[in-house]
Motif scaffolding. Structure first.
Motif, short mmCIF file in Angstrom:
data_model
loop_
_atom_site.label_atom_id
_atom_site.label_comp_id
_atom_site.label_asym_id
_atom_site.label_seq_id
_atom_site.Cartn_x
_atom_site.Cartn_y
_atom_site.Cartn_z
N UNK A 99 0.84 -1.20 0.00
CA UNK A 99 0.00 0.00 0.00
C UNK A 99 0.87 1.25 0.00
N UNK A 100 0.25 2.40 -0.27
CA UNK A 100 0.97 3.66 -0.29
C UNK A 100 1.40 4.09 1.11
N UNK A 101 2.19 5.17 1.14
CA UNK A 101 2.81 5.59 2.40
C UNK A 101 1.75 5.95 3.46
N UNK A 102 0.69 6.67 3.03
CA UNK A 102 -0.31 7.11 4.00
C UNK A 102 -1.03 5.90 4.61
N UNK A 103 -1.34 4.93 3.75
CA UNK A 103 -2.04 3.75 4.23
C UNK A 103 -1.13 2.87 5.08
N UNK A 104 0.17 2.96 4.78
CA UNK A 104 1.12 2.19 5.59
C UNK A 104 1.08 2.63 7.06
N UNK A 105 0.92 3.94 7.26
CA UNK A 105 0.86 4.45 8.64
C UNK A 105 -0.31 3.79 9.36
N UNK A 106 -1.43 3.72 8.64
CA UNK A 106 -2.62 3.14 9.23
C UNK A 106 -2.42 1.65 9.56
N UNK A 107 -1.83 0.92 8.60
CA UNK A 107 -1.62 -0.52 8.85
C UNK A 107 -0.57 -0.74 9.94
N UNK A 108 0.40 0.17 10.01
CA UNK A 108 1.39 0.06 11.09
C UNK A 108 0.73 0.25 12.45
N UNK A 109 -0.18 1.22 12.52
CA UNK A 109 -0.93 1.42 13.77
C UNK A 109 -1.69 0.15 14.12
N UNK A 110 -2.31 -0.44 13.09
CA UNK A 110 -3.09 -1.66 13.31
C UNK A 110 -2.17 -2.78 13.80
N UNK A 111 -1.02 -2.89 13.16
CA UNK A 111 -0.07 -3.94 13.52
C UNK A 111 0.39 -3.76 14.97
N UNK A 112 0.68 -2.52 15.35
CA UNK A 112 1.09 -2.25 16.72
C UNK A 112 -0.01 -2.68 17.69
N UNK A 113 -1.26 -2.33 17.34
CA UNK A 113 -2.38 -2.70 18.20
C UNK A 113 -2.52 -4.21 18.34
N UNK A 114 -2.34 -4.92 17.23
CA UNK A 114 -2.48 -6.38 17.28
C UNK A 114 -1.36 -7.00 18.11
N UNK A 115 -0.16 -6.44 17.95
CA UNK A 115 0.97 -6.99 18.72
C UNK A 115 0.78 -6.76 20.22
N UNK A 116 0.25 -5.57 20.55
CA UNK A 116 -0.03 -5.32 21.97
C UNK A 116 -1.06 -6.31 22.50
N UNK A 117 -2.05 -6.58 21.66
CA UNK A 117 -3.09 -7.52 22.05
C UNK A 117 -2.50 -8.92 22.25
N UNK A 118 -1.63 -9.31 21.33
CA UNK A 118 -0.96 -10.61 21.46
C UNK A 118 -0.18 -10.70 22.76
N UNK A 119 0.55 -9.62 23.02
CA UNK A 119 1.37 -9.59 24.23
C UNK A 119 0.49 -9.72 25.48
N UNK A 120 -0.67 -9.04 25.39
CA UNK A 120 -1.60 -9.08 26.52
C UNK A 120 -2.08 -10.52 26.75
N UNK A 121 -2.42 -11.18 25.65
CA UNK A 121 -2.90 -12.57 25.79
C UNK A 121 -1.79 -13.45 26.33
N UNK A 122 -0.54 -13.17 25.93
CA UNK A 122 0.58 -13.96 26.44
C UNK A 122 0.71 -13.76 27.95
N UNK A 123 0.60 -12.50 28.36
CA UNK A 123 0.70 -12.23 29.80
C UNK A 123 -0.44 -12.93 30.56
N UNK A 124 -1.60 -12.97 29.92
CA UNK A 124 -2.75 -13.60 30.58
C UNK A 124 -2.57 -15.09 30.72
N UNK A 125 -1.69 -15.67 29.88
CA UNK A 125 -1.46 -17.11 30.00
C UNK A 125 -0.55 -17.43 31.17
N UNK A 126 0.19 -16.42 31.60
CA UNK A 126 1.03 -16.64 32.78
C UNK A 126 0.16 -16.56 34.02
N UNK A 127 0.61 -17.21 35.08
CA UNK A 127 -0.12 -17.03 36.33
C UNK A 127 0.02 -15.58 36.75
N UNK A 128 -1.02 -15.03 37.35
CA UNK A 128 -0.95 -13.63 37.73
C UNK A 128 0.05 -13.42 38.85
#
Lengths: 438, 528
Positions: A216-245
């Motif tokens: 995609x073009x540069x402007x849309x890349x910013x948007x997808x990068x934001x999305x990717x960051x959000x998904x990675x944070x979500x993944x990380x959150x799920x990983x933390x949730x798999x650990x005992x608190x």
């Protein structure tokens, strides 16, 4: 909020159980070790915002200084139960040009930067995001949380065009924080086995986004990068949730809020929604799910019909004649809600003190006198000691109408973030408001 | 005559300074490509319901994006913020939970996978992904999603688990969530023709507010959408499909701001003791029924929308109108959409009707001349505080005209809004305001009707129905709705064609939609 300590297994027992069971269990060891080493509880930062300002002549406390040297004003009276844990700063100003009524003020006091009226956007990160950018990632799940007690998106911004919308439904927030993914420390509850599976889904999505961003073009890349960051944070959150608190004594599953809070007679149930959000945020911090929050009781320029009021809040600030008794009464209500909120934080015991001790909460609004959209005499209340970095039971009056950004810089530094400055243009400061610092 | 002409001229000039900035250039630099759009919350809900036909899905409300003008799906206001991403992930879990509980037409085998779970899983994943992505899958995508299913099947040993996860992966995929328009261009022009499947998605989300159906997907593959005439033929077919109601009603719901009415919508309990938020669906349904009756009727024009005199009153509407329940004409004093309780209630204060809100809406949404915000320091707001204030509502608002700083805009705003003074804040007709007879006279100061006086909402509706300016503006609103962005200078030629066609056909709405989707702008994208 208390629970029978004796029934909980010790950390040693937990570790033994984990090893014996053979399950893959990781405890939040670095965090606990920091505690054991005398590092104290982590510092937390919060924003408490209400819209449309105050009546400055009934706001400013009498007397200056610490303890008995100062007394709460008419409008601040509801803070009496927490007077020993707050500091009031009066007399500061937002120094930016007041070009967009309400929004210049909101943008100025929260981010120290001018508002972009054309794009209806803040231009710099708000204080909560400045702090979250530094310390937010150390929390177990969320680098910050945004909540609201009325229907507003709030004004937490990561940058231009990037608002972090507030959750205004307590039940939805409860589900996110304490729903089926939550395991109470020491409860022996099992981690939801589906979490790992959900992570595998997100892993696939990350792959897709990574491949797609190259096409995609540069402007849309910013948007997808934001999305990717959000998904990675979500993944990380799920990983933390798999650990005992982590074994945090104060962390328990809070009572579920109501599933909905419908308006009654045209009035939103602000008190109920505010208290429910306060309880959830307090427990989210006690469980180290987050260390930074931004809570919006109401929005800039809101026309909420408050309890007892004959018209919407903003309407009244401009149209109520004389000394505006209704506007005053609404301001008192906002301060009552602030007081409730702070008492909820204080009700969580941590070590020898309470959760509030490790917090710095900035409570403010986008103007002082709503009638004139004034940016002088900004209403500023700070609560909590930030682990000893801030003084409390204090009223400091700025006689020279100092830049309000100085207070924000103090709060950033109180979080152990060595910032050289805060704000841009006329709002920029390099010196903090040292009178409030311990 | 001379007097009124010069008066209208000078007022028009003074009003030019009143007009607010068009939101377009504020959001997008002229000629900039439209940024990536994601599905709006309503498009998402419709799409997942299409994917899992027959499944009773939980109610899913993804977070709203801020509106630009009337619309809530504008690319410039969307951002993949963390709340939205978390909501999408959670929605995928809940939707697939519900689907796995309710095997139906979407699952061509028993829910344990039957005799050949792998084959069944492959078939479902391929079919769902194809429909969700609105195109045939690439070999890489087939490998990816089938591989994912296989991995999960091997890992869990459970067909149900593996399938549910593969479906979640599809619902989280950017190819589902975004309207991707990225197919490389063989040519070198400033505008790139959309690939068939990209255009099919634009068509279906514009006209149906949901995914393409099989016929549209087939048309995208066969090349039937490669020409304007091909697109037109498909558009006429889509206009005959029941799903057209979703698109047409969504546009009007947003355009008329009917989303402002919700289950917690309030009115002052002293002034309106019988108001009940449960009335909201009745109000919205009456206007929706009007829109659909016109669109589906013998004269589907903008004029009919403004003048249609029919209703099918349920209990609430009958009470508001003082008529019997059932189909029949509306009482005198009422005509089309602007005289119905839904819009009148959405555009009113808690106690008193708001000529400012009503007038400003007409300026922005029907005349495309949005008023500028009040000047800094404007002190005079008209209060909605007291139940029994001195004088009439109109007299209170007339204070605007006395202050020259306000009059520049408020002559135009209130001049339109005063036409609705008979209708209170829940859309009930009143003869009196306090003790005085209602004065619902006004003047239009903008557009081709500048200088025209009128008396009451029906006369105003008639004037608007015959206005060229109004027709041009409504065509422009549809343009924004269809493209998910505000027009720029670069769109001037296409817009002029669209508006001309709309006027030529006497304001036929289906003709407008067909012209819109066959236009070059709709069928192409700007080179990045």
């Amino acid at each position: 909020m208390s629970h029978p300590r004796g029934r909980r297994p010790s950390r040693r027992q937990l570790l033994r159980g984990a090893l014996a069971g053979g399950a893959l269990v990781t405890l939040g060891l670095p965090w606990l070790e920091a505690l054991a080493a005398g590092g104290g509880f982590p510092k937390r930062f919060g924003l408490f915002f209400w819209g449309n300002g105050n009546r400055p002549e009934r706001w400013t406390p009498s007397g200056e200084g610490e303890g008995a040297a100062w007394a709460l004003s008419d409008q601040l009276a509801p803070l009496a139960p927490v007077k020993s844990e707050i500091t009031v700063v009066s007399g500061t100003s937002v120094k930016l040009p007041n070009l967009s009524p309400h929004y210049s003020g909101a943008c100025g006091i929260l981010s120290g930067a001018p508002y972009d009226e054309g794009n209806s956007s803040f231009t710099q990160p708000t204080l909560d995001q400045v702090i979250a950018g530094e310390i937010g990632g150390r929390a177990r799940l969320y680098s910050s949380l945004q909540t609201a007690a009325t229907d507003t998106l709030g004004d937490s911004w990561s940058g231009p065009g990037a608002r972090n919308p507030a959750e205004s439904d307590p039940y939805a927030l409860y589900q996110r924080l304490f729903g089926d993914t939550f395991v109470e420390p020491g409860s022996g509850g099992l981690v939801d086995p589906r979490l790992g599976l959900r992570r595998s889904v997100l892993d696939a999505v990350s792959g897709q986004l990574t491949a797609l961003r190259l096409r995609v073009g540069a402007a849309d890349q910013i948007r997808l990068d934001q999305h990717l960051t959000g998904v990675r944070e979500l993944e990380q959150r799920l990983a933390r949730l798999q650990e005992d608190p982590p074994e945090l004594d104060a962390c328990v599953r809070p009572t579920s809020p109501d599933t909905s809070y419908p308006n009654l007679g045209g009035r939103p149930q602000i008190a109920e929604r505010n208290q429910a959000m306060a309880q959830l945020l307090a427990m989210a911090m006690a469980c180290d799910q987050t260390r930074v929050f931004a809570h919006f009781l109401s929005a800039p320029i809101n026309d909420v019909l408050f309890e007892g009021a004959s018209a919407g809040h903003h309407d009244l600030t401009h149209n109520e004649p004389g000394e505006q008794p209704e506007v005053h009464a609404i301001t008192v209500q906002c301060v009552e809600h602030l007081s409730t909120f702070l008492q909820e934080l204080r009700s969580v015991p941590e070590g020898d003190g309470t959760l509030l001790d490790s917090c710095a909460v900035l409570a403010t609004s986008e103007v002082s006198l709503g009638q004139t959209h004034s940016l002088d005499e900004m209403p500023i209340v700070i609560a909590g000691r930030a682990g000893g970095a801030l003084r409390t039971d204090l009223h400091v009056r700025s006689v020279s109408a100092e830049n309000a950004s100085k207070v924000l810089l103090s709060l950033i530094r109180a979080m152990d973030i060595p910032s050289a400055s805060f704000g841009i243009d006329e709002a920029r400061v390099t010196e903090s408001f040292t009178e409030i610092e311990a | 005559m001379m007097l009124s002409l010069s008066l209208s001229l000078s007022l028009s000039l003074s009003l030019m300074s009143c007009s607010g900035p068009d939101p377009g250039p504020r959001w997008l630099a002229p000629g900039a490509p439209s940024p990536l759009r994601h599905l709006s919350p309503s498009q998402y809900s419709n799409a997942v319901q299409d994917l899992f036909e027959g499944v009773q899905l939980p109610s899913i409300q993804l977070p709203d994006d801020p509106k630009v003008g009337a619309f809530d799906h504008m690319a410039s206001a969307q951002s993949p913020n963390p709340l939205w991403i978390e909501a999408v992930q959670a929605a995928a879990v809940r939707i697939t939970d519900a689907a796995m509980e309710q095997p139906g037409p979407w699952l061509p085998c028993p829910d344990d996978g039957g005799p050949d779970p792998r084959a069944c899983g492959h078939a479902v994943v391929r079919d769902l992904a194809r429909r969700a992505f609105r195109r045939p899958l690439t070999p890489e995508e087939i490998a990816l999603y089938l591989g994912f299913f296989e991995d999960q099947l091997a890992g869990s040993g459970s067909f149900r688990v593996a399938l549910q996860l593969a479906l979640q992966a599809i619902l989280n995929a950017p190819e589902f969530l975004y309207l991707l328009e990225i197919t490389p261009d063989p040519g070198s022009g400033p505008r790139i023709p959309l690939a068939g499947h990209e255009l099919a998605a634009r068509l279906s989300f514009t006209l149906w507010n949901t995914l393409p159906d099989e016929r549209l997907l087939t048309a995208a593959i066969t090349g039937a959408l490669d020409t304007a005439d091909g697109v037109e033929a498909e558009a006429w077919r889509m206009l005959e499909d029941p799903r057209i109601t979703q698109g047409v009603l969504r546009f009007h719901h947003l355009w008329l701001d009917l989303g402002d009415l919700d289950e917690s919508f309030s009115r002052n309990p002293v002034r309106y003791p019988s108001w009940d938020p449960s009335w909201v669906p009745s109000l919205q349904d009456e206007t929706a029924a009007l829109v659909w009756r016109v669109f589906d009727g013998p004269k589907p024009t903008l004029s009919s929308l403004l003048l249609d005199p029919q209703t099918d009153a349920d209990r609430v509407i009958a009470e508001l109108y003082g008529v019997a329940e059932g189909p029949g004409p509306v009482p005198s004093g009422r005509a089309g959409i602007l005289t119905r309780p839904a819009w009148l209630t959405a555009k009113a204060n808690l106690i008193n009707p708001s000529p400012v809100q009503r007038g400003a809406w007409i300026l922005e949404r029907m005349l495309c001349a949005p008023p500028a915000p009040p000047p800094a320091g404007a002190a005079l707001n008209i209060s909605d505080l007291q139940l029994a204030t001195q004088g009439t509502n109109r007299e209170r608002y007339s204070q605007h005209a006395a202050d020259p700083a306000c009059a520049g805009c408020h002559d135009a705003i209130d001049g339109l809004g005063f036409g609705f003074e008979h209708f209170d804040s829940v859309g009930i007709w009143n003869e009196l305001d306090g003790d005085s007879p209602v004065d619902a006279s006004g003047v239009i100061w903008v557009g081709d009707l500048a200088g025209t006086p009128f008396d009451g909402a029906v006369e105003l509706s008639e004037l608007l129905a015959g206005s060229e300016t109004v027709h041009r503006c409504v065509a422009r609103q549809w343009f924004r709705y269809a493209h998910g962005r505000v027009e720029t200078e670069a769109d001037a030629v296409i817009l002029a064609q669209l508006e001309a066609r709309f006027l030529e056909t006497g304001g036929e709405l289906p003709e407008l939609l067909v012209e819109l989707v066959r236009s070059e702008t709709f069928r192409t994208r700007r080179a990045p």
